[in-house]
Design a protein around this motif. Structure first.
Motif, PDB file in Angstrom:
ATOM      1  N   SER A   1       1.275  -1.269   0.112  1.00 60.61           N
ATOM      2  CA  SER A   1       0.042   0.431  -0.422  1.00 60.61           C
ATOM      3  C   SER A   1       1.294   1.127  -0.103  1.00 60.61           C
ATOM      4  O   SER A   1       0.371   2.465  -1.013  1.00 60.61           O
ATOM      5  CB  SER A   1      -0.804   0.195   1.203  1.00 60.61           C
ATOM      6  N   LEU A   2       1.914   1.205   0.988  1.00 66.50           N
ATOM      7  CA  LEU A   2       2.668   2.595   0.582  1.00 66.50           C
ATOM      8  C   LEU A   2       2.971   2.510  -0.364  1.00 66.50           C
ATOM      9  O   LEU A   2       3.451   3.740  -0.843  1.00 66.50           O
ATOM     10  CB  LEU A   2       4.029   2.369   1.850  1.00 66.50           C
ATOM     11  N   LYS A   3       3.857   1.756  -1.308  1.00 68.45           N
ATOM     12  CA  LYS A   3       4.507   2.199  -2.522  1.00 68.45           C
ATOM     13  C   LYS A   3       3.529   2.620  -3.601  1.00 68.45           C
ATOM     14  O   LYS A   3       3.681   3.126  -4.068  1.00 68.45           O
ATOM     15  CB  LYS A   3       5.053  -0.008  -2.920  1.00 68.45           C
ATOM     16  N   ASP A   4       1.572   1.498  -3.271  1.00 66.22           N
ATOM     17  CA  ASP A   4       1.454   2.088  -4.961  1.00 66.22           C
ATOM     18  C   ASP A   4       0.990   3.393  -4.103  1.00 66.22           C
ATOM     19  O   ASP A   4       0.602   4.634  -5.179  1.00 66.22           O
ATOM     20  CB  ASP A   4      -0.702   1.308  -3.808  1.00 66.22           C
ATOM     21  N   LYS A   5       0.894   4.128  -2.380  1.00 66.22           N
ATOM     22  CA  LYS A   5       0.690   5.545  -3.330  1.00 66.22           C
ATOM     23  C   LYS A   5       1.694   6.626  -3.383  1.00 66.22           C
ATOM     24  O   LYS A   5       2.110   7.564  -4.158  1.00 66.22           O
ATOM     25  CB  LYS A   5      -0.019   5.847  -1.263  1.00 66.22           C
ATOM     26  N   ILE A   6       2.842   5.727  -2.578  1.00 67.31           N
ATOM     27  CA  ILE A   6       4.570   6.901  -3.134  1.00 67.31           C
ATOM     28  C   ILE A   6       4.089   6.507  -5.124  1.00 67.31           C
ATOM     29  O   ILE A   6       4.432   7.690  -4.907  1.00 67.31           O
ATOM     30  CB  ILE A   6       5.068   6.066  -2.748  1.00 67.31           C
ATOM     31  N   LYS A   7       4.071   5.491  -5.037  1.00 68.36           N
ATOM     32  CA  LYS A   7       3.784   5.870  -7.561  1.00 68.36           C
ATOM     33  C   LYS A   7       3.009   6.509  -7.739  1.00 68.36           C
ATOM     34  O   LYS A   7       2.589   7.096  -8.797  1.00 68.36           O
ATOM     35  CB  LYS A   7       3.572   4.459  -7.799  1.00 68.36           C
ATOM     36  N   GLN A   8       1.482   6.828  -6.990  1.00 68.27           N
ATOM     37  CA  GLN A   8       0.002   8.086  -7.412  1.00 68.27           C
ATOM     38  C   GLN A   8       0.608   9.296  -6.537  1.00 68.27           C
ATOM     39  O   GLN A   8      -0.074  10.801  -7.243  1.00 68.27           O
ATOM     40  CB  GLN A   8      -0.853   7.688  -6.214  1.00 68.27           C
ATOM     41  N   PHE A   9       1.774   9.728  -6.341  1.00 74.34           N
ATOM     42  CA  PHE A   9       2.479  11.014  -5.631  1.00 74.34           C
ATOM     43  C   PHE A   9       3.747  11.170  -6.153  1.00 74.34           C
ATOM     44  O   PHE A   9       4.262  10.808  -6.105  1.00 74.34           O
ATOM     45  CB  PHE A   9       2.112  10.804  -3.972  1.00 74.34           C
ATOM     46  N   HIS A  10       3.723  12.382  -7.163  1.00 72.03           N
ATOM     47  CA  HIS A  10       5.254  12.992  -7.724  1.00 72.03           C
ATOM     48  C   HIS A  10       5.369  13.464  -6.901  1.00 72.03           C
ATOM     49  O   HIS A  10       5.371  14.455  -6.715  1.00 72.03           O
ATOM     50  CB  HIS A  10       4.347  13.394  -9.077  1.00 72.03           C
ATOM     51  N   ILE A  11       6.530  13.550  -6.484  1.00 69.85           N
ATOM     52  CA  ILE A  11       7.442  13.252  -5.367  1.00 69.85           C
ATOM     53  C   ILE A  11       8.085  15.084  -5.615  1.00 69.85           C
ATOM     54  O   ILE A  11       8.394  16.680  -4.919  1.00 69.85           O
ATOM     55  CB  ILE A  11       8.338  12.726  -4.743  1.00 69.85           C
ATOM     56  N   VAL A  12       9.063  14.914  -6.967  1.00 74.17           N
ATOM     57  CA  VAL A  12       9.938  15.755  -7.485  1.00 74.17           C
ATOM     58  C   VAL A  12       9.043  16.968  -7.560  1.00 74.17           C
ATOM     59  O   VAL A  12       8.698  18.122  -7.486  1.00 74.17           O
ATOM     60  CB  VAL A  12      10.253  15.531  -8.753  1.00 74.17           C
ATOM     61  N   GLU A  13       7.318  16.688  -8.581  1.00 71.80           N
ATOM     62  CA  GLU A  13       6.101  17.398  -8.979  1.00 71.80           C
ATOM     63  C   GLU A  13       5.809  18.703  -7.690  1.00 71.80           C
ATOM     64  O   GLU A  13       5.986  20.019  -7.545  1.00 71.80           O
ATOM     65  CB  GLU A  13       5.588  17.675  -9.686  1.00 71.80           C
TER      66      GLU A  13
ATOM     67  N   SER B   1      12.280  23.335 -16.559  1.00 71.02           N
ATOM     68  CA  SER B   1      12.190  23.373 -17.925  1.00 71.02           C
ATOM     69  C   SER B   1      12.632  21.882 -18.803  1.00 71.02           C
ATOM     70  O   SER B   1      12.003  21.929 -19.354  1.00 71.02           O
ATOM     71  CB  SER B   1      12.548  24.747 -18.570  1.00 71.02           C
ATOM     72  N   SER B   2      13.278  21.467 -17.662  1.00 73.41           N
ATOM     73  CA  SER B   2      13.777  19.711 -18.729  1.00 73.41           C
ATOM     74  C   SER B   2      12.900  19.743 -17.928  1.00 73.41           C
ATOM     75  O   SER B   2      12.892  18.402 -17.410  1.00 73.41           O
ATOM     76  CB  SER B   2      14.949  20.058 -18.140  1.00 73.41           C
ATOM     77  N   GLN B   3      11.614  18.017 -18.754  1.00 74.72           N
ATOM     78  CA  GLN B   3      10.847  17.814 -18.374  1.00 74.72           C
ATOM     79  C   GLN B   3      11.782  16.125 -18.390  1.00 74.72           C
ATOM     80  O   GLN B   3      10.711  15.751 -17.375  1.00 74.72           O
ATOM     81  CB  GLN B   3       9.352  16.977 -19.211  1.00 74.72           C
ATOM     82  N   SER B   4      12.152  16.007 -19.242  1.00 74.75           N
ATOM     83  CA  SER B   4      13.327  15.527 -18.658  1.00 74.75           C
ATOM     84  C   SER B   4      13.857  14.615 -18.071  1.00 74.75           C
ATOM     85  O   SER B   4      14.335  13.399 -17.305  1.00 74.75           O
ATOM     86  CB  SER B   4      14.300  14.748 -20.272  1.00 74.75           C
TER      87      SER B   4
ATOM     88  N   LEU C   1      14.497  11.874 -12.430  1.00 71.56           N
ATOM     89  CA  LEU C   1      15.014  12.116 -10.614  1.00 71.56           C
ATOM     90  C   LEU C   1      13.963  11.457 -10.025  1.00 71.56           C
ATOM     91  O   LEU C   1      13.994  11.588  -8.648  1.00 71.56           O
ATOM     92  CB  LEU C   1      15.107  13.628 -10.913  1.00 71.56           C
ATOM     93  N   GLU C   2      12.775  11.911 -10.656  1.00 72.61           N
ATOM     94  CA  GLU C   2      11.299  11.782  -9.888  1.00 72.61           C
ATOM     95  C   GLU C   2      11.933   9.654 -10.313  1.00 72.61           C
ATOM     96  O   GLU C   2      11.643   9.039  -8.740  1.00 72.61           O
ATOM     97  CB  GLU C   2      10.501  11.526 -11.118  1.00 72.61           C
ATOM     98  N   GLY C   3      12.554   9.014 -10.707  1.00 78.41           N
ATOM     99  CA  GLY C   3      12.284   7.620 -10.942  1.00 78.41           C
ATOM    100  C   GLY C   3      13.548   7.375 -10.526  1.00 78.41           C
ATOM    101  O   GLY C   3      13.233   5.987  -9.488  1.00 78.41           O
TER     102      GLY C   3
ATOM    103  N   VAL D   1      14.027   9.097  -6.829  1.00 77.07           N
ATOM    104  CA  VAL D   1      13.119   9.823  -5.722  1.00 77.07           C
ATOM    105  C   VAL D   1      12.340   7.964  -5.482  1.00 77.07           C
ATOM    106  O   VAL D   1      12.736   7.731  -4.579  1.00 77.07           O
ATOM    107  CB  VAL D   1      13.022  10.747  -5.849  1.00 77.07           C
ATOM    108  N   GLN D   2      11.872   7.349  -6.927  1.00 79.89           N
ATOM    109  CA  GLN D   2      10.657   6.534  -6.062  1.00 79.89           C
ATOM    110  C   GLN D   2      11.465   5.273  -6.199  1.00 79.89           C
ATOM    111  O   GLN D   2      10.958   4.239  -5.333  1.00 79.89           O
ATOM    112  CB  GLN D   2       9.847   6.614  -7.519  1.00 79.89           C
ATOM    113  N   GLN D   3      12.479   5.008  -7.035  1.00 76.73           N
ATOM    114  CA  GLN D   3      13.522   3.683  -6.815  1.00 76.73           C
ATOM    115  C   GLN D   3      13.958   4.301  -5.086  1.00 76.73           C
ATOM    116  O   GLN D   3      14.119   2.937  -4.608  1.00 76.73           O
ATOM    117  CB  GLN D   3      14.203   3.405  -7.476  1.00 76.73           C
ATOM    118  N   PHE D   4      14.562   4.498  -5.153  1.00 74.08           N
ATOM    119  CA  PHE D   4      14.732   4.987  -3.183  1.00 74.08           C
ATOM    120  C   PHE D   4      13.817   4.992  -2.508  1.00 74.08           C
ATOM    121  O   PHE D   4      14.186   4.124  -1.461  1.00 74.08           O
ATOM    122  CB  PHE D   4      15.510   6.591  -3.980  1.00 74.08           C
ATOM    123  N   VAL D   5      12.794   5.718  -2.335  1.00 72.57           N
ATOM    124  CA  VAL D   5      11.964   5.770  -1.971  1.00 72.57           C
ATOM    125  C   VAL D   5      11.379   4.208  -1.334  1.00 72.57           C
ATOM    126  O   VAL D   5      10.767   3.021  -0.529  1.00 72.57           O
ATOM    127  CB  VAL D   5      10.784   5.937  -2.377  1.00 72.57           C
TER     128      VAL D   5
END
Length: 445
Positions: A98-110, A356-359, A364-366, A368-372
């Motif tokens: 459940s924690l992993k699912d919630k984290i995936k739904q949340f865009h940490i960097v944005e 301005s760099s979406q890539s 970074l989002e990937g 951070v998600q992997q780290f979390v």
């Protein structure tokens, strides 16, 4: 009025009504309504007392008497409750999945970018400078210098510097003025030769060569050499001063000829340097030689003092309380505030580029998600530990007070419901017994 007062009031009211109904039955024993009131209020009073007892024994012993079985249920089962809550939180409410699912739904960097953008102007540059200054003030220069020295040596040993050197040399030759540089060397050599000390140095060199010639070999050989020199000098066929003068004039003539870019030696040097740039890029033998020389140099010299000095100067340059307050370049001074402003502008510019760099944000989002995700996977047990330690801080009395405060209203409503349902059941039983059951018995009789 609180719900507890309503519940207590209903109990008192039912007690009074029960006594009143009992009096009515005594006064009017043949009256059906008196018996109905007694049925109703008696059942309501029993229901209210039963629910009061049930609510009380959940949290404490009734009347403080511990001899009653199955009372003070929550305090007696405190450890079981703690274990159950820990398992429920760890395995259901806050499970790994459940924690992993919630984290995936949340865009940490944005979310972080949005939070930073809501800060006042200059927040990024100020925080960036603060982080850099803090890191610099706490950095272990010696340890970092040793690490950088080791990494630099390791990287240089692995790197094949020959192609890079060839590319750099070719770029210098294309962008620079090789003949102009050679001309400057020739001018410098001409200035050094033009002084009287050069002529004297040539004369001294020739005298040394003459002495060396006379004093080498055996005794007989030396005697013949000295005789030959004496004869040559007496006949003026050997005159060191004239020879030195002639060599000096030849050197001046040669230097003067070298001033011409078309001189064969200068053309040869240019060709050799261009060939060297080409060979550095493509010749394996030369590459092996350069890398061998590079490794020998790395074995003999240390980069540590230079790295440590460079880091120390950089730290002094950026630290507020450093002794070095100014950098002087071409008679222009840059003070500490200028450096702070430049660093702040650099951090702000990099932040603007990052937004301005979406890539870059996706990368970074990937990360951070992997780290979390790894953090949740390896440290998920902390959830249960934190919940357990929090609940274990609750004494039996504190736990009872906490739970009771959260369900106070519902518990008192149960008491009210018990009184109401009991009264309705009593009235219903009276109606059934005297309005249905007894008439049926009388009819059957």
């Amino acid at each position: 009025m609180t719900m507890r007062k309503w519940a207590n009031g209903s109990l008192v009211l039912l007690s009074v009504l029960f006594i009143a109904a009992l009096c009515c039955v005594v006064a009017y024993p043949e009256s059906w309504w008196a018996r109905m009131l007694l049925y109703t209020f008696e059942a309501g009073l029993v229901g209210a007392l039963a629910d009061l007892f049930a609510v009380t024994v959940l949290f404490r012993h009734p009347f403080g008497m511990k001899k009653f079985p199955h009372t003070a249920i929550i305090p007696r089962n405190r450890d079981k409750l703690v274990d159950s809550v820990v398992r429920m939180v760890e395995e259901q409410l806050l499970s790994k999945e459940s924690l992993k699912d919630k984290i995936k739904q949340f865009h940490i960097v944005e979310a972080l970018v949005g939070w930073v953008d809501r800060r006042p102007d200059g927040f990024v540059s100020e925080q960036g400078w603060g982080i850099i200054a803090t890191l610099l003030s706490k950095i272990d220069l010696e340890g970092v210098s040793v690490m950088l020295d080791e990494q630099a040596r390791k990287g240089l040993r692995k790197a094949n510097v020959s192609p890079y050197a060839g590319t750099a040399l070719k770029w210098v030759l294309e962008k620079g003025d090789l003949q102009g540089w050679i001309g400057q060397i020739v001018d410098f050599a001409a200035q050094r030769i033009a002084v009287e000390e050069t002529k004297q140095a040539i004369r001294n060199m020739m005298h040394k060569e003459k002495d060396k010639f006379e004093n080498t070999g055996g005794t007989v050989s030396k005697w013949f050499k000295r005789m030959a020199v004496i004869v040559a000098e007496s006949t003026d066929s050997l005159n060191i001063d004239d020879a030195a003068e002639a060599m000096y004039r030849d050197m001046l003539t040669f230097i003067e000829q070298l001033r011409s870019p078309e001189h064969e030696l200068r053309v040869l040097v240019s060709d050799m340097v261009h060939k060297l740039a080409e060979d550095l890029q493509h010749s394996q033998d030369l590459s092996d030689t350069v890398n061998s020389w590079k490794n020998d140099v790395l074995d003999k010299i240390s980069l540590l003092p230079s790295i440590q000095s460079l880091l120390g100067s950089f730290k002094q340059m950026l630290t507020e309380d450093a002794e070095l307050k100014y950098i002087v370049l071409d008679q222009r001074s840059v003070n500490h505030e200028d450096i702070k402003r430049w660093v702040g502008e650099f951090v702000q510019g990099y932040w603007d580029w990052f937004k301005s760099s979406q890539s870059s944000m996706d990368w970074l989002e990937g990360y951070v998600q992997q780290f979390v995700g790894k953090l949740i996977e390896t440290q998920h047990a902390l959830v249960g530990i934190i919940v357990r330690r929090t609940l274990e801080d609750y004494t039996e009395e504190k736990l009872v007070t906490f739970i009771e405060s959260k369900v106070e209203i519902d518990l008192q409503r149960i008491r009210l419901n018990g009184a109401l349902i009991g009264s309705l059941v009593g009235a219903g039983l009276f109606v059934f017994l005297h309005g249905v059951y007894r008439p049926i018995l009388d009819w059957l009789a």
